[in-house]
Write an enzyme that holds these catalytic residues in place. Structure first.
Site, PDB file in Angstrom:
ATOM      1  N   MET A   1      -7.975   8.767   8.880  1.00 38.38           N
ATOM      2  CA  MET A   1      -8.379   9.248   7.553  1.00 38.38           C
ATOM      3  C   MET A   1      -9.400  10.379   7.642  1.00 38.38           C
ATOM      4  SD  MET A   1      -8.678   5.498   5.684  1.00 38.38           S
ATOM      5  CE  MET A   1      -9.542   4.736   7.068  1.00 38.38           C
TER       6      MET A   1
ATOM      7  N   ASP B   1       0.822  -1.205   0.000  1.00 41.24           N
ATOM      8  CA  ASP B   1       0.000   0.000   0.000  1.00 41.24           C
ATOM      9  C   ASP B   1       0.863   1.264   0.000  1.00 41.24           C
ATOM     10  OD1 ASP B   1      -2.402  -1.299  -0.044  1.00 41.24           O
ATOM     11  OD2 ASP B   1      -2.809  -1.114   2.101  1.00 41.24           O
TER      12      ASP B   1
ATOM     13  N   LYS C   1      -3.604   3.524  -2.558  1.00 44.86           N
ATOM     14  CA  LYS C   1      -4.687   4.473  -2.805  1.00 44.86           C
ATOM     15  C   LYS C   1      -4.375   5.757  -2.067  1.00 44.86           C
ATOM     16  CE  LYS C   1      -8.172   0.747  -2.729  1.00 44.86           C
ATOM     17  NZ  LYS C   1      -7.326  -0.319  -2.156  1.00 44.86           N
TER      18      LYS C   1
END
Length: 267
Positions: free
Chosen positions: A173, A37, A59
């Site tokens: 996040m 990731d 991402k």
């Protein structure tokens, strides 16, 4: 028919390679291929065997070049070739990491899956800053939530339940939604002066911290230029930071409004 390989779902921790577990390191060293990731640090990735194929599938906010279904297929295809695959995920694969989704897909093809727990970002932040997640007399519990929904969906959290002054709230996040989060928590009863620690790139050389409160956090994060990944720790435990003004603790817990604390930035 060729025997399938296996997939290791490995928690790479928050960035500092010294925070890897021995199990995670052993699994990484065994890998024929590494699927990693965006939040896996270069220092952790460098521990993989030089012979192993490295496949980035990271991402970023509003940018998903490799959709989750494609990641599932990549892992499956590599394992069906008989390879040992290390799936490296920032933090822990079972804390907002979609590790269980990938495991379910792989298991449906008869591919063995093993986990290596990782130090999740909240634990990394606590150890890096000395801000505990629980502390007798300040926080009897801790809750982890995500500040982002799939496809930018509505952030429909249990705001009333989260607005508990005796609990530490950790938001993953959440840099793009911290304004909404702060507003909803205050609307449900938390003081504007509730302490907040915002930290970007925790445990890495690029770490940057901002100490603020719910009334000012949007402005302070913006002024400090914090960019994803940012983790927020909300609650009285933040006052235990060595960087917190000792004479401000009582004011922060009793006064509302942005004047309750000035911004402190530590890079």
């Amino acid at each position: 028919m060729k025997q399938p390989g296996k997939v290791y779902l490995i928690g790479a921790g928050p960035g500092d390679p010294e925070l890897l577990t021995l199990r995670a390191l052993r699994m990484l060293k065994e890998a024929d291929a590494v699927v990693y990731d965006r939040l896996v640090s270069p220092e952790v990735l460098a521990l993989a065997p030089s012979r192993a194929e490295k496949i980035p599938v990271g991402k970023s906010p509003n940018h998903h070049p490799v959709p989750q279904q494609v990641i599932n297929e990549i892992l499956c295809d590599l394992a069906l070739e008989g390879l040992t695959v290390a799936r490296l995920k920032g933090g822990d694969p079972l804390v907002f990491g979609r590790g269980s989704e990938e495991a379910l897909h792989l298991s449906s093809f008869g591919i063995p899956v093993e986990y290596a727990a990782g130090i999740t970002a909240a634990q990394g932040v606590a150890s890096a800053t000395g801000v505990p997640l629980t502390h007798r007399g300040l926080a009897s519990g801790v809750r982890f939530v995500t500040g982002h929904r799939q496809a930018n969906g509505t952030l429909d959290l249990d705001w009333k339940g989260l607005a508990c002054e005796d609990t530490t709230l950790v938001v993953y996040m959440g840099v793009s939604s911290i304004g909404l989060i702060a507003m909803r928590l205050v609307a449900e009863g938390l003081s504007n002066g509730t302490p907040v620690l915002a930290i970007a790139n925790a445990t890495t050389p690029g770490e940057k911290r901002v100490l603020s409160n719910l009334g000012r956090v949007v402005l302070d994060v913006r002024d400090a230029g914090l960019k994803s990944p940012v983790l927020f720790v909300i609650g009285k435990v933040v006052t235990l930071s060595a960087e917190w003004p000792s004479n401000a603790v009582n004011r922060l817990l009793t006064k509302a409004g942005g004047e309750a604390a000035g911004r402190l930035v530590h890079a």
